[in-house]
Design an enzyme around this catalytic site. Structure first.
Site, mmCIF file in Angstrom:
data_model
loop_
_atom_site.group_PDB
_atom_site.id
_atom_site.type_symbol
_atom_site.label_atom_id
_atom_site.label_comp_id
_atom_site.label_asym_id
_atom_site.label_seq_id
_atom_site.Cartn_x
_atom_site.Cartn_y
_atom_site.Cartn_z
ATOM 1 N N ASN A 176 0.811 -1.229 0.000
ATOM 2 C CA ASN A 176 0.000 0.000 0.000
ATOM 3 C C ASN A 176 0.844 1.279 0.000
ATOM 4 O OD1 ASN A 176 0.748 -0.655 2.613
ATOM 5 N ND2 ASN A 176 -1.077 0.241 3.529
ATOM 6 N N SER A 253 -0.318 -7.982 7.189
ATOM 7 C CA SER A 253 -1.570 -8.413 7.821
ATOM 8 C C SER A 253 -1.303 -9.172 9.125
ATOM 9 C CB SER A 253 -2.343 -9.291 6.847
ATOM 10 O OG SER A 253 -1.580 -10.441 6.580
ATOM 11 N N CYS A 308 -3.115 1.169 6.713
ATOM 12 C CA CYS A 308 -3.277 0.487 8.003
ATOM 13 C C CYS A 308 -3.922 1.418 9.007
ATOM 14 C CB CYS A 308 -1.926 0.024 8.515
ATOM 15 S SG CYS A 308 -0.729 1.360 8.573
ATOM 16 N N GLU A 485 7.968 2.601 14.866
ATOM 17 C CA GLU A 485 8.808 3.124 13.792
ATOM 18 C C GLU A 485 8.714 4.646 13.829
ATOM 19 O OE1 GLU A 485 7.305 0.347 10.427
ATOM 20 O OE2 GLU A 485 9.485 0.549 10.258
HETATM 21 P P1 NAD Z 1 0.504 -9.484 3.786
HETATM 22 O O1 NAD Z 1 0.673 -9.853 5.191
HETATM 23 O O2 NAD Z 1 -0.212 -10.398 2.901
HETATM 24 O O3 NAD Z 1 1.911 -9.207 3.093
HETATM 25 C C1 NAD Z 1 2.851 -8.286 3.589
HETATM 26 C C2 NAD Z 1 4.228 -8.700 3.126
HETATM 27 O O4 NAD Z 1 4.544 -9.949 3.721
HETATM 28 C C3 NAD Z 1 4.378 -8.906 1.623
HETATM 29 O O5 NAD Z 1 5.670 -8.483 1.225
HETATM 30 C C4 NAD Z 1 4.278 -10.408 1.474
HETATM 31 O O6 NAD Z 1 4.924 -10.915 0.329
HETATM 32 C C5 NAD Z 1 4.980 -10.876 2.720
HETATM 33 N N1 NAD Z 1 4.634 -12.218 3.183
HETATM 34 C C6 NAD Z 1 3.501 -12.925 2.947
HETATM 35 N N2 NAD Z 1 3.571 -14.130 3.567
HETATM 36 C C7 NAD Z 1 4.753 -14.169 4.210
HETATM 37 C C8 NAD Z 1 5.390 -15.126 5.043
HETATM 38 N N3 NAD Z 1 4.807 -16.287 5.348
HETATM 39 N N4 NAD Z 1 6.600 -14.837 5.555
HETATM 40 C C9 NAD Z 1 7.187 -13.652 5.293
HETATM 41 N N5 NAD Z 1 6.650 -12.709 4.502
HETATM 42 C C10 NAD Z 1 5.438 -12.959 3.972
HETATM 43 O O7 NAD Z 1 -0.189 -8.061 3.862
HETATM 44 P P2 NAD Z 1 -0.701 -7.207 2.644
HETATM 45 O O8 NAD Z 1 -2.019 -7.742 2.228
HETATM 46 O O9 NAD Z 1 0.378 -7.068 1.642
HETATM 47 O O10 NAD Z 1 -0.898 -5.772 3.344
HETATM 48 C C11 NAD Z 1 -2.085 -5.394 3.918
HETATM 49 C C12 NAD Z 1 -2.013 -5.492 5.418
HETATM 50 O O11 NAD Z 1 -0.890 -4.777 5.911
HETATM 51 C C13 NAD Z 1 -3.209 -4.858 6.100
HETATM 52 O O12 NAD Z 1 -3.646 -5.680 7.148
HETATM 53 C C14 NAD Z 1 -2.656 -3.553 6.644
HETATM 54 O O13 NAD Z 1 -3.337 -3.031 7.735
HETATM 55 C C15 NAD Z 1 -1.274 -3.928 6.992
HETATM 56 N N6 NAD Z 1 -0.416 -2.744 7.025
HETATM 57 C C16 NAD Z 1 0.024 -2.285 8.231
HETATM 58 C C17 NAD Z 1 0.794 -1.134 8.308
HETATM 59 C C18 NAD Z 1 1.276 -0.598 9.636
HETATM 60 O O14 NAD Z 1 2.157 0.260 9.639
HETATM 61 N N7 NAD Z 1 0.754 -1.037 10.757
HETATM 62 C C19 NAD Z 1 1.127 -0.451 7.141
HETATM 63 C C20 NAD Z 1 0.670 -0.953 5.923
HETATM 64 C C21 NAD Z 1 -0.101 -2.105 5.886
#
Ligand code: NAD
Length: 505
Positions: A176, A253, A308, A485
């Site tokens: 995002n 996530s 997020c 962060e």
């Molecule tokens: P996601 O968890 O599917 O993926 C995030 C990252 O993790 C990607 O690079 C993905 O390739 C990687 N990933 C996936 N499976 C993995 C594994 N088993 N081991 C290691 N890495 C792995 O999340 P998304 O759908 O890309 O992003 C959306 C989510 O992120 C939402 O829930 C959102 O709220 C959250 N988010 C949080 C913040 C924050 O600062 N708190 C910021 C942005 C997004």
């Protein structure tokens, strides 16, 4: 090494025209970035990246796996004990400052790439690039100010602490805010003297690769910042489970965050989790309504709600409820949809999967009898009939236990809850498993700070949603994760304290 052609591709308008007319964005990197050079995946596998505004593939990139991760971590380990260790803090600061300048020099192509890869409106992508530059500038000034303490023992001892870099850090980044999120993890890690392996999201790999090139151009030694692209299952999982990784910054996530923590636990690796949110915006009866409508509108519709910290729940005092939802619905209906490069009112969501996920949440809400005040359907760019869009949506009158209140939708969908007393507002606002941010609108100073005290959130915004900058620490409580962060707080993630005590007599 030379920069990818796109960084010197000239004006954003020419690049944008190429995308809009021919659907191409030439000159992008197509390999991993390891040890200061672009390299193909060892398996030779590649994947496609899609423009969410058209749902068309526009470029290919390396599909990494455990072998590429091993190679990148080995490069980062060598750099940690080699040239980077011998680089003085002042020189580290100069490299980060030059990186900030280079990001600004190449801001136009970087913004176009982010816009097309992530599907975010060009104006927002420009803002993200500016924020990445500002992040490097901020941490550039911190490199030579990381200092330990002397400890008052007694006259026979000298005791002091030293801050050491924690080691090789993994940065796992979502789609995002691909560049801005990476910058906020990478810059403090480098400032502290760590080396890094980055795994960008599989739908948005390119700005991480371009940033790594700019770091090299700024003088960063080879191997200090490496990028392995590919899926979470293949590249991400291998990275966070790698025994030579000392710290993982994971943004994504909740379910993936739990998996990452489990994998890291097997090597006793330190983790920082920035996870999801369902953040409330509490609007008290004495609020400036126009200011509150503006704030809530931006809080949920910026980046099509894929933030997020989006203000995805309006918790509004009953006397203002009708006026606020009418004003928000009218403004939502007036939002134009279009290709993100044309700066429409609302851009697409990032992927077909994300579009389907949002639609599923809204369909289930409708089936439960929830009132859909406006929007609620998948959509396309009216000009092309293509792309992954979702109408700006308001769900009204929700009960505290409704799934549309409790679950993160991560799209342009606002859930509305009404309260009568301030205690009820606090209970509603705190009534989910998430605790990332909270917004408050009121003219009363005491109420504002009482809510700031009582709302469970990592940060509270008063009378302006998304207030703050890189100076202000950011992170969540409960299922929104832990660790902070941004700000000087972020440096703690990348430093470990060594205590030394010596007998003098
Ligand atoms: P996601 O968890 O599917 O993926 C995030 C990252 O993790 C990607 O690079 C993905 O390739 C990687 N990933 C996936 N499976 C993995 C594994 N088993 N081991 C290691 N890495 C792995 O999340 P998304 O759908 O890309 O992003 C959306 C989510 O992120 C939402 O829930 C959102 O709220 C959250 N988010 C949080 C913040 C924050 O600062 N708190 C910021 C942005 C997004």
């Amino acid at each position: 090494m030379s920069l990818s052609a796109i960084l010197d591709a000239g004006q954003a308008e020419e690049l944008a025209a190429g995308v809009l007319v021919a659907g191409v964005l030439p000159g992008l990197p197509d390999g991993h970035y390891i040890d200061g050079v672009g390299v193909p995946a060892l398996s030779g596998e590649r994947m496609e990246s899609f423009d969410p505004s058209t749902a068309q593939a526009f470029a290919r990139f390396a599909a990494g796996d455990v072998q590429d991760v091993d190679r990148a971590v080995a490069a980062a380990r060598r750099a940690l004990s080699g040239l980077w260790r011998r680089t003085t803090p002042a020189e580290r600061g100069r490299i980060l400052a030059r990186t900030a300048a280079l990001i600004r020099t190449h801001a136009a192509p970087l913004a176009v790439v982010e816009c097309v890869d992530a599907g975010k409106r060009l104006a927002e992508a420009r803002g993200d690039v500016a924020s990445a530059a500002r992040t490097f500038e901020y941490y550039a000034g911190a490199c030579d100010k990381l200092q330990g303490h002397t400890l008052p023992l007694d006259t026979d001892h000298l005791a002091y602490t030293v801050l050491e870099p924690v080691g090789v850090c993994a940065q796992v980044v979502p789609w995002n805010y691909p560049l801005a999120t990476l910058a906020r993890g990478l810059a403090p890690a480098l400032a502290a003297g760590c080396t890094v392996v980055v795994k960008p999201a599989e739908t948005t790999p390119f700005t991480a690769l371009l940033l790594a090139e700019l770091l090299t151009e700024a003088g960063l030694p080879p191997g200090v910042c490496n990028v392995v692209t590919g899926t979470g299952a293949q590249a991400g999982a291998a990275l966070v489970a790698h025994p030579d990784i000392s710290h993982v910054t994971f943004t994504g996530s909740v379910p993936t965050g739990i998996d990452v923590m489990r994998a890291a636990a097997s090597n006793v690796t330190h983790v920082l989790l920035e996870l999801g949110g369902k953040s409330p915006v509490v609007v008290m009866a004495d609020a400036d309504v126009e200011q509150a409508v503006d704030g809530v509108f931006g809080a949920i519709f910026e980046n099509a709600g894929q933030i997020c910290s989006a203000g995805s729940r309006l918790v509004v005092a009953r006397p203002l409820h009708e006026q606020m939802v009418q004003a928000l619905a009218a403004r939502a209906q007036a939002l134009s949809l279009g290709h993100a490069l044309t700066d429409p009112g609302l851009g697409p969501v990032n992927s077909a999967a994300q579009q389907a996920r949002i639609a599923g949440h809204v369909e289930r809400a409708r089936a439960r009898g929830v009132q859909v005040l406006t929007g609620g359907r998948v959509a396309a760019d009216p000009a092309s009939g293509r792309g992954w869009f979702f109408e700006p949506t308001l769900l009204d009158g929700l009960a505290p236990d409704d799934p549309a209140v409790r679950q993160e939708i991560f799209g342009p969908v606002l859930s509305v809850q009404v309260f009568d007393e301030v205690e009820e507002a606090i209970a509603l606002a705190n009534g989910t498993d998430f605790a990332l941010v909270a917004g408050v609108y009121t003219r009363d100073f005491a109420t504002a700070h009482r809510l700031a005290r009582d709302l469970d959130a990592g940060q509270v915004y008063i009378n302006e949603y998304f207030a703050g900058g890189i100076e202000v620490p950011f992170g969540g409580n409960r299922r929104s994760g832990f660790g902070r962060e941004k700000g000087l707080e972020a440096l703690r993630n990348y430093c470990r304290v060594k205590s030394v005590a010596a007998r003098l007599s």
